[in-house]
Motif scaffolding. Sequence first.
Motif, PDB file in Angstrom:
ATOM      1  N   SER A 190      -3.064   0.275  -3.745  1.00 45.54           N
ATOM      2  CA  SER A 190      -3.694   0.075  -5.049  1.00 45.54           C
ATOM      3  C   SER A 190      -4.823  -0.946  -4.942  1.00 45.54           C
ATOM      4  O   SER A 190      -4.848  -1.783  -4.037  1.00 45.54           O
ATOM      5  CB  SER A 190      -2.677  -0.407  -6.090  1.00 45.54           C
ATOM      6  N   LEU A 191      -5.734  -0.854  -5.911  1.00 46.99           N
ATOM      7  CA  LEU A 191      -6.871  -1.770  -5.989  1.00 46.99           C
ATOM      8  C   LEU A 191      -7.050  -2.249  -7.428  1.00 46.99           C
ATOM      9  O   LEU A 191      -6.781  -1.502  -8.371  1.00 46.99           O
ATOM     10  CB  LEU A 191      -8.155  -1.076  -5.547  1.00 46.99           C
ATOM     11  N   ALA A 192      -7.516  -3.460  -7.563  1.00 46.72           N
ATOM     12  CA  ALA A 192      -7.981  -3.978  -8.851  1.00 46.72           C
ATOM     13  C   ALA A 192      -9.398  -4.488  -8.596  1.00 46.72           C
ATOM     14  O   ALA A 192      -9.607  -5.318  -7.711  1.00 46.72           O
ATOM     15  CB  ALA A 192      -7.085  -5.105  -9.348  1.00 46.72           C
ATOM     16  N   ILE A 248     -14.694  -9.162  -8.104  1.00 49.42           N
ATOM     17  CA  ILE A 248     -13.345  -9.469  -7.623  1.00 49.42           C
ATOM     18  C   ILE A 248     -12.754  -8.172  -7.097  1.00 49.42           C
ATOM     19  O   ILE A 248     -12.841  -7.129  -7.760  1.00 49.42           O
ATOM     20  CB  ILE A 248     -12.441 -10.018  -8.747  1.00 49.42           C
ATOM     21  N   VAL A 249     -12.150  -8.227  -5.918  1.00 44.60           N
ATOM     22  CA  VAL A 249     -11.485  -7.057  -5.347  1.00 44.60           C
ATOM     23  C   VAL A 249     -10.121  -7.491  -4.818  1.00 44.60           C
ATOM     24  O   VAL A 249     -10.024  -8.440  -4.032  1.00 44.60           O
ATOM     25  CB  VAL A 249     -12.305  -6.423  -4.204  1.00 44.60           C
ATOM     26  N   ILE A 250      -9.055  -6.807  -5.270  1.00 46.57           N
ATOM     27  CA  ILE A 250      -7.691  -7.139  -4.852  1.00 46.57           C
ATOM     28  C   ILE A 250      -6.981  -5.880  -4.385  1.00 46.57           C
ATOM     29  O   ILE A 250      -7.084  -4.820  -5.017  1.00 46.57           O
ATOM     30  CB  ILE A 250      -6.887  -7.775  -6.004  1.00 46.57           C
ATOM     31  N   MET A 251      -6.239  -5.977  -3.296  1.00 47.91           N
ATOM     32  CA  MET A 251      -5.360  -4.888  -2.859  1.00 47.91           C
ATOM     33  C   MET A 251      -3.991  -5.465  -2.532  1.00 47.91           C
ATOM     34  O   MET A 251      -3.845  -6.662  -2.291  1.00 47.91           O
ATOM     35  CB  MET A 251      -5.936  -4.165  -1.643  1.00 47.91           C
ATOM     36  N   ASN A 252      -2.969  -4.604  -2.509  1.00 47.59           N
ATOM     37  CA  ASN A 252      -1.613  -5.081  -2.234  1.00 47.59           C
ATOM     38  C   ASN A 252      -1.108  -4.585  -0.875  1.00 47.59           C
ATOM     39  O   ASN A 252       0.054  -4.225  -0.708  1.00 47.59           O
ATOM     40  CB  ASN A 252      -0.642  -4.669  -3.348  1.00 47.59           C
ATOM     41  N   ASN A 253      -2.009  -4.581   0.110  1.00 49.97           N
ATOM     42  CA  ASN A 253      -1.653  -4.227   1.490  1.00 49.97           C
ATOM     43  C   ASN A 253      -2.314  -5.222   2.438  1.00 49.97           C
ATOM     44  O   ASN A 253      -3.311  -5.828   2.101  1.00 49.97           O
ATOM     45  CB  ASN A 253      -2.131  -2.814   1.845  1.00 49.97           C
ATOM     46  N   ASN A 254      -1.738  -5.335   3.648  1.00 49.59           N
ATOM     47  CA  ASN A 254      -2.317  -6.304   4.575  1.00 49.59           C
ATOM     48  C   ASN A 254      -2.266  -5.832   6.025  1.00 49.59           C
ATOM     49  O   ASN A 254      -2.116  -6.639   6.928  1.00 49.59           O
ATOM     50  CB  ASN A 254      -1.615  -7.660   4.450  1.00 49.59           C
ATOM     51  N   ASN A 278       0.889 -12.736   2.557  1.00 53.09           N
ATOM     52  CA  ASN A 278       1.542 -11.822   3.493  1.00 53.09           C
ATOM     53  C   ASN A 278       1.268 -10.363   3.155  1.00 53.09           C
ATOM     54  O   ASN A 278       1.326  -9.504   4.035  1.00 53.09           O
ATOM     55  CB  ASN A 278       3.052 -12.069   3.509  1.00 53.09           C
ATOM     56  N   GLY A 279       0.973 -10.080   1.877  1.00 53.53           N
ATOM     57  CA  GLY A 279       0.787  -8.685   1.503  1.00 53.53           C
ATOM     58  C   GLY A 279      -0.348  -8.415   0.540  1.00 53.53           C
ATOM     59  O   GLY A 279      -0.635  -7.261   0.240  1.00 53.53           O
ATOM     60  N   VAL A 280      -0.996  -9.461   0.029  1.00 57.46           N
ATOM     61  CA  VAL A 280      -2.085  -9.284  -0.938  1.00 57.46           C
ATOM     62  C   VAL A 280      -3.378  -9.843  -0.357  1.00 57.46           C
ATOM     63  O   VAL A 280      -3.401 -10.960   0.155  1.00 57.46           O
ATOM     64  CB  VAL A 280      -1.775  -9.991  -2.276  1.00 57.46           C
ATOM     65  N   GLN A 281      -4.433  -9.041  -0.438  1.00 56.97           N
ATOM     66  CA  GLN A 281      -5.764  -9.507  -0.048  1.00 56.97           C
ATOM     67  C   GLN A 281      -6.634  -9.539  -1.298  1.00 56.97           C
ATOM     68  O   GLN A 281      -6.741  -8.547  -2.017  1.00 56.97           O
ATOM     69  CB  GLN A 281      -6.392  -8.562   0.977  1.00 56.97           C
TER      70      GLN A 281
END
Length: 480
Positions: free
Chosen positions: A39-41, A334-340, A317-320
Motif C-alpha cells: 500500500s501507498l499513501a 509525502i510518500v509512505i509505504m508499509n513494506n521494507n 522495520n516495516g514502514v518507509q
Amino acid sequence: MWSEAKEETKQKRSKSFQELSRIVDQYANKTLQKGNINSLAIAIYRNGEVYKQYYGVLDSVSKQKPNDETLYEIASITKTFTGSLVARAVLEHKISLDDDLRMYLKGDYSNLQFEGTPITIHNLLTHTLGLKDKAPERLTTIYQEVREGKYENNVFAYGMPDLLEELKTVELDKKPGTLYKYNSVGPELLAYVLEQVYHKSYKDLVQDFLVELDLPNTHLYEYEKYREQLAISFDENGKIAPLLKNPLLGGSHGMISNFPDLIKFMQFQLEDQSPFIKESSRLLFKDEVEGDDKGYLWDVGYGQKEGAYHGKTGTSNGVQSGILICPDSSYGMIVIMNNNSEAAQDDWGHLYNQIETELIVYPKINLVYLLSTEFKQNFKSAKRKYQTLKKDTNHYLSGSFYLNNFGYELINANQVDKAIDIFKLAVSNDSSNANLYDSLAEAYYLNKDYKNALLNYEKSLELNPKNDNARAIIEKIKQL
C-alpha cells in the motif's frame, strides 16, 4: 495553535493540478503493479493546492485499506520535530550552536573531545560527533534486539541514565564537525539538553509543540494505546515487522502519526512564517564526500530548478516514509509505504523521484504520461489527443524525449507491441532523430520482426554514422 492551518484537500482544484493528480495516481498504481509494495499513501502540495490519496491494501489477507485513521511509524522523521525544538531554543537564546555538550552533562566527560575540540550542539544536529562507533556498546545491542522484535512485549532494561553512563566510555577518533556519520545518539542527547534548559520532560515539550501545530493524531511513545490503528507492515523478508521502539527520550525516533497530520505538518513548513522554520532548515554542514548536507536534523540542499529544499526519510522495520519541502518553488510531497524489502525500497525511491520531477516542472504537465493509460488502452484515441494538445506548449511538455522514455517503460513491462506504437509516433513527430529510429529498431528486434528492425537500424545509422551499436546489430540481422 497554528492559525494558518488549512484543510488538507480543496473542493475545487485548478485544471493543471487535477492533471498532476492523475499523473501521480498513474505512477502509484504502476508501482503497486510490480508487486513489491502492499500500500501507498501519497500527498502533494503545489502553490497552495493539496492532493492526497491512498492506494492498495495494507495486507493481502484482511484486504484492509489505509485511511485517515491509519497510524504510521514515522521513524527518523521524528528527528525533524527535535530539530524544530532546538531551532526555537537557539532563537530564544536558551542554547547556542557552539555550546560544548558537556555544559549540560553532570560528571566527568573529558573523553567527549578530540585533540581539544569538544562535541557541540552543532555537531549533535549534523551527525558530526566524531565518535569511533555510531553508538555505545550496550545501546548498539539494544537497537539490534529492537529490530529482532525482542521488545514487542518486553520492557527495556535501558534508558537515558544508562546512555549517559556509557557516554563516559566512548572514544572519539576524529575532530567533531569534520565527518558526517549518521547516528541516533546525537538527537537523543539534544532531547536531553532541551529537558535541562526548559525544565520539562522531552515528551511534554513535544506534546506542547504538537498542540501548537494542531496535530492531535501524532504521538510520541503511544504504541500500546493506539496499536489497533497502527498500520501492519512487513520487513525485508515479507514477514510482519516488529515496532521500532526507542528505549531513550525520543529525539531520534518513536513518533507515530496519521496521514492528515503529516499533511498539516508539510503545509506548516511551507505556509507558516515562524522564524524557527527558516532557522531549522538552513545549512549547518556541507558534506563534500557524500553530499549529505544537514540543517537541524533535516537533509537540506539547493537545486538549480527548485531552489532551497529540506526533507527527511524515515525507515522503521516495516514502514518507509519521506517528506520533502521546497519553499522556493512552493511544493511539497509525502510518500509512505508499509513494506521494507530491497525491491520495495527501489520501487519507492523511483516513485519518489518521479513525483518530484512532475512537481518541479509544474504548472507544465507531462502530456505523454498524462495520456499513458489511454495510450495503452486505446492508442488511436490517445494519439489524436496527443497531436492536438501538444500544440499548447504553455501548458504541456511533449516531444520525442518523453515518448522515447515511455516507450522503454513499455518494453521493460514486456509490452513491446505498445512500445512500437509509441516509437512510431515519436519518429513521425521527429523524423531526423537517429536515436528514435534506433529505439524503434530495438523494439522490432525484440519482437523478432527483423525486416523492420533492419530498416530502422539502417535509417538510424544513416542519420548517425557513429552509431556502432546499430552497425553491429545490422550485421547480426543479416546473418540471421
